[in-house]
Structure formats: structure tokens, C-alpha cells
Motif scaffolding. Sequence first.
Motif, PDB file in Angstrom:
ATOM      1  N   LEU A 179       0.814  -1.212   0.000  1.00  0.00           N
ATOM      2  CA  LEU A 179       0.000   0.000   0.000  1.00  0.00           C
ATOM      3  C   LEU A 179       0.852   1.267   0.000  1.00  0.00           C
ATOM      4  N   ASP A 180       2.156   1.116   0.208  1.00  0.00           N
ATOM      5  CA  ASP A 180       3.050   2.273   0.346  1.00  0.00           C
ATOM      6  C   ASP A 180       3.949   2.507  -0.869  1.00  0.00           C
ATOM      7  N   TRP A 181       4.477   1.441  -1.454  1.00  0.00           N
ATOM      8  CA  TRP A 181       5.388   1.605  -2.594  1.00  0.00           C
ATOM      9  C   TRP A 181       4.564   1.621  -3.895  1.00  0.00           C
ATOM     10  N   THR A 182       3.746   2.648  -4.040  1.00  0.00           N
ATOM     11  CA  THR A 182       2.846   2.792  -5.178  1.00  0.00           C
ATOM     12  C   THR A 182       3.505   3.635  -6.265  1.00  0.00           C
ATOM     13  N   PRO A 183       2.947   3.672  -7.477  1.00  0.00           N
ATOM     14  CA  PRO A 183       3.504   4.557  -8.502  1.00  0.00           C
ATOM     15  C   PRO A 183       3.561   6.013  -8.061  1.00  0.00           C
ATOM     16  N   GLU A 186      -5.960   2.382   6.701  1.00  0.00           N
ATOM     17  CA  GLU A 186      -7.404   2.604   6.736  1.00  0.00           C
ATOM     18  C   GLU A 186      -7.701   4.009   7.253  1.00  0.00           C
ATOM     19  N   ALA A 187      -6.858   4.490   8.183  1.00  0.00           N
ATOM     20  CA  ALA A 187      -7.048   5.839   8.729  1.00  0.00           C
ATOM     21  C   ALA A 187      -6.346   6.907   7.912  1.00  0.00           C
ATOM     22  N   HIS A 188      -5.280   6.532   7.185  1.00  0.00           N
ATOM     23  CA  HIS A 188      -4.479   7.481   6.397  1.00  0.00           C
ATOM     24  C   HIS A 188      -4.252   6.857   5.019  1.00  0.00           C
ATOM     25  N   SER A 189      -5.131   7.145   4.104  1.00  0.00           N
ATOM     26  CA  SER A 189      -5.138   6.412   2.832  1.00  0.00           C
ATOM     27  C   SER A 189      -4.094   6.896   1.838  1.00  0.00           C
ATOM     28  N   ASP A 190      -3.490   8.057   2.064  1.00  0.00           N
ATOM     29  CA  ASP A 190      -2.543   8.622   1.102  1.00  0.00           C
ATOM     30  C   ASP A 190      -1.115   8.399   1.580  1.00  0.00           C
ATOM     31  N   PRO A 191      -0.359   7.455   0.983  1.00  0.00           N
ATOM     32  CA  PRO A 191       1.003   7.179   1.439  1.00  0.00           C
ATOM     33  C   PRO A 191       1.993   8.280   1.097  1.00  0.00           C
ATOM     34  N   VAL A 192       1.658   9.156   0.163  1.00  0.00           N
ATOM     35  CA  VAL A 192       2.527  10.304  -0.123  1.00  0.00           C
ATOM     36  C   VAL A 192       2.398  11.334   0.994  1.00  0.00           C
ATOM     37  N   LYS A 193       1.189  11.630   1.374  1.00  0.00           N
ATOM     38  CA  LYS A 193       0.933  12.621   2.427  1.00  0.00           C
ATOM     39  C   LYS A 193       1.308  12.098   3.803  1.00  0.00           C
ATOM     40  N   ASP A 194       1.012  10.841   4.064  1.00  0.00           N
ATOM     41  CA  ASP A 194       1.226  10.253   5.392  1.00  0.00           C
ATOM     42  C   ASP A 194       2.060   8.973   5.257  1.00  0.00           C
ATOM     43  N   PRO A 195       3.371   9.091   5.120  1.00  0.00           N
ATOM     44  CA  PRO A 195       4.189   7.878   4.961  1.00  0.00           C
ATOM     45  C   PRO A 195       4.200   6.996   6.201  1.00  0.00           C
ATOM     46  N   GLY A 196       4.109   7.583   7.400  1.00  0.00           N
ATOM     47  CA  GLY A 196       3.999   6.781   8.619  1.00  0.00           C
ATOM     48  C   GLY A 196       5.235   5.972   8.954  1.00  0.00           C
ATOM     49  N   PHE A 197       6.420   6.526   8.736  1.00  0.00           N
ATOM     50  CA  PHE A 197       7.655   5.762   8.932  1.00  0.00           C
ATOM     51  C   PHE A 197       7.776   5.247  10.369  1.00  0.00           C
ATOM     52  N   THR A 198       8.048   3.961  10.513  1.00  0.00           N
ATOM     53  CA  THR A 198       8.352   3.370  11.819  1.00  0.00           C
ATOM     54  C   THR A 198       9.814   2.942  11.918  1.00  0.00           C
ATOM     55  N   TRP A 199      10.455   2.755  10.800  1.00  0.00           N
ATOM     56  CA  TRP A 199      11.886   2.423  10.762  1.00  0.00           C
ATOM     57  C   TRP A 199      12.607   3.568  10.060  1.00  0.00           C
ATOM     58  N   THR A 200      13.394   4.328  10.792  1.00  0.00           N
ATOM     59  CA  THR A 200      13.814   4.178  12.171  1.00  0.00           C
ATOM     60  C   THR A 200      13.990   5.559  12.770  1.00  0.00           C
ATOM     61  N   PRO A 201      13.773   5.725  14.086  1.00  0.00           N
ATOM     62  CA  PRO A 201      14.070   7.016  14.704  1.00  0.00           C
ATOM     63  C   PRO A 201      15.545   7.190  15.026  1.00  0.00           C
ATOM     64  N   GLY A 202      16.353   6.214  14.674  1.00  0.00           N
ATOM     65  CA  GLY A 202      17.783   6.267  14.968  1.00  0.00           C
ATOM     66  C   GLY A 202      18.133   5.339  16.105  1.00  0.00           C
ATOM     67  N   GLY A 203      19.372   4.945  16.161  1.00  0.00           N
ATOM     68  CA  GLY A 203      19.822   4.024  17.191  1.00  0.00           C
ATOM     69  C   GLY A 203      21.093   3.339  16.752  1.00  0.00           C
ATOM     70  N   PRO A 204      21.638   2.458  17.594  1.00  0.00           N
ATOM     71  CA  PRO A 204      22.929   1.841  17.275  1.00  0.00           C
ATOM     72  C   PRO A 204      22.920   0.984  16.025  1.00  0.00           C
ATOM     73  N   GLU A 205      21.737   0.510  15.592  1.00  0.00           N
ATOM     74  CA  GLU A 205      21.683  -0.343  14.402  1.00  0.00           C
ATOM     75  C   GLU A 205      21.535   0.463  13.108  1.00  0.00           C
ATOM     76  N   GLU A 206      21.360   1.778  13.221  1.00  0.00           N
ATOM     77  CA  GLU A 206      21.046   2.561  12.036  1.00  0.00           C
ATOM     78  C   GLU A 206      22.196   2.554  11.029  1.00  0.00           C
ATOM     79  N   ASP A 207      21.851   2.341   9.778  1.00  0.00           N
ATOM     80  CA  ASP A 207      22.813   2.345   8.682  1.00  0.00           C
ATOM     81  C   ASP A 207      23.156   3.784   8.311  1.00  0.00           C
TER      82      ASP A 207
END
Length: 374
Positions: free
Chosen positions: A94-98, A130-151
Motif C-alpha cells: 500500500l506504500d510503494w505505489t507509482p 485505513e485511517a491514512h489512505s494517502d502514502p505520499v501525504k502520510d508515509p507513517g515511517f516506523t523504521w527508524t528514529p535512529g539508534g545503534p543499528e542505524e545504517d
Amino acid sequence: MSRFPIIDPPNSDGLYVFVEVAPGRVVAVANTHLPSDPYGPYLVRDGGSRADVLKLERDTRLQAAKDAVEPLPNLAEHGIPVFLTGDFNSPSHLDWTPAVAKARADVPFSVDWPASHALADAGMVDTYREAHSDPVKDPGFTWTPGGPEEDAHEVFDRIDWVLRAGPGHTVASRVVGEGDVSPYPTDHRGVVSTVDVRPAVPPTMAAPAQRNVDLGDPIVVTYHGTDAVTLRDSSGRVVARQQTPRGNGTVRFATKALSKGRYEVNGAPVWLYPRDEPAQVRTTRKSYRAGQPITVDFANAPGMGLDWISVFKQGDGNDAYLVYAYTHSEIEGRLTIGADGIGDWPLPPGRYVVRLLPDDGLRSVAESKPFTVS
């Protein structure tokens, strides 16, 4: 963790629980953690094609997603609201759309990510989308806020989801992260979804609160719609029986006079072990040829949904796991780690151990004697 009672229903195989959100009314909740490596967006970042990443996802995560969701559609069809949460280690189809590919430089092309599509095909609804249907407007990133594993060249994405099925609809959903808690303690943001549901009457059942009980502690059983709760030993002999009023309730069986071993409560298995007896894990051989499957026996496992047994180089830490398999909530049993395992296979020649680790964590509760691959 829940402020409501959690019930481990018989025949769930550790894949879901019932949460009693109102007296005699439940929803089903499942949690999973799909394999993390290799990670699809990193392959895209490093020049992989759409075909390359689709093959990676089908080989690495698709079957794990199907296994996690397998019992859930039947529950939803019977009117039980169902939730599946977790770290899926995959973006959503639902996120990696054209449209997103046009808007984001790190998304060079659209991808129909197989894991999320398989879950959608099974009837699971992504509450955030379902609550945020537009992935361009609301990407909703959960990975990552930063941390020791961050690339150093990180790719940000939405890989942690709250999915639902059955009767109900999403009221709201939001990402929780470093703006809510400071300092933020982990490398994934959280997702909080509010869903309006009508909880369901559970099926007839007698559900032990724990599958592994210390001798001396009571066996606590939650029941619904059954006339009696019966405790039997491994030979099928009735050890104890309690009549139960129609409806819902809890009974307890004393264990002080019982012996170590396997018992059944209305067909649901329960294991009794002495309080201080450690978990055990061992290989059935001292040496294996390269590529030969490794057979492992285990006992007194915690019995949690994502308990796992992994191979490690002798002396390496628990974060250096090589190839592993899940115990499927069994307390005792035998499993084989080989080409069907998750991770690096075949093992090169060397000295190894296997360890038992509870619930997808990195804390070992048992280690085998060393064995050799030659």
C-alpha cells in the motif's frame, strides 16, 4: 501486556490468544516478527531490480507471513475480531505505489510487496492505511528514529503494522516515537490504532493459563461453556475433575502431590517441572558432515509463541545467530535445523553449539554441549 485477562486457547499453537475485553467476550490477538535479513529496501537502495527484490521477499518473508496469518481468517469468519501486530521487516504494497515512486527518491519504482499482499489476501486490513489512505501525504515511517543499528545510508519505511480482520472499523491510528517519549528507547517507532469492534463469545474451551507450570504451583484454567474441567496424566488417567457451572469461570488444580511430566486439561497439554529444573537443549550427535541436518532435542522450554533454537559458533554471543527454527510453543520436543531453517546454510566446518532463546529475544535459557561440523 494487557489490563484485560489473556487466555491461551487450546489448539492455538501459540499463534494467537484471546483477550477478554468484557466479561465473557473476547477478541483474538496475534503478534509476529518476520525475518529481518536480508532487508528488501536495502537491496533496492544498492541497485537491485524489482525482480530481485520480489524474489528476495518470496524466499525470505512470504512463507513466514503465511504461517503467522494461517489460523486467523477462520476466527474472523466466526465473528471474532482479530488483530495481528508486529515488526514485519517489509514495506507494504500500500506504500510503494507509482505515486510514491514519483514523490520519493528512495523509492525508484513501485513494488507489490509479497508479505503484506498475502496478509491482505487473507482478509487483514492495515489500520494505519485505513485511517491514512494517502502514502505520499502520510508515509507513517516506523523504521527508524535512529539508534545503534542505524545504517549510515538508511532507508526509512513503514514496517510495523497493526492489522485487523472480522467485524469492526478503524477509528484512528498514529505513529508513536521520539516526539512522544524522550529519550526514545528503541530503533522502531510504535503504532497505536483505535478500532471499534463488537467482541465475541468465545468457543467452548478449557484453557490453562500456562503450558509450563512449576510443581507446587496450581494449574489455573479458564473455562467457557463446559460442564466440567478434567485433568489427566500422560496415560489418560483422570487425576482430578471439577464440575463447572455453565458460563465462564476459573478453576485450579493443586500439583503438590503430582509428578513431573505431561498432563492434559480437557485435551490441552500442560507440563509440570520442579521449580529449579533448568531448560535443556542438546544435539542428537556430536558431529555432523557439512550440509547434514542437525537434530535437536529440547525440554522445559518456556512455551512462548516465538521460542527459537539457533546454531552459534562456539563462544559467540547471542546476537551472532547463524541458522534457526521455532519450537512452535512446544515445551518438549525434537526439531531439525537444516536447509529449511532461517539463516545461513550449510554451516562451514567448525565447532558450534545450539541455544534455546525465549520469544524472539536474545536471552539464552539453555545451551548444548559443543558439536563439530566437518
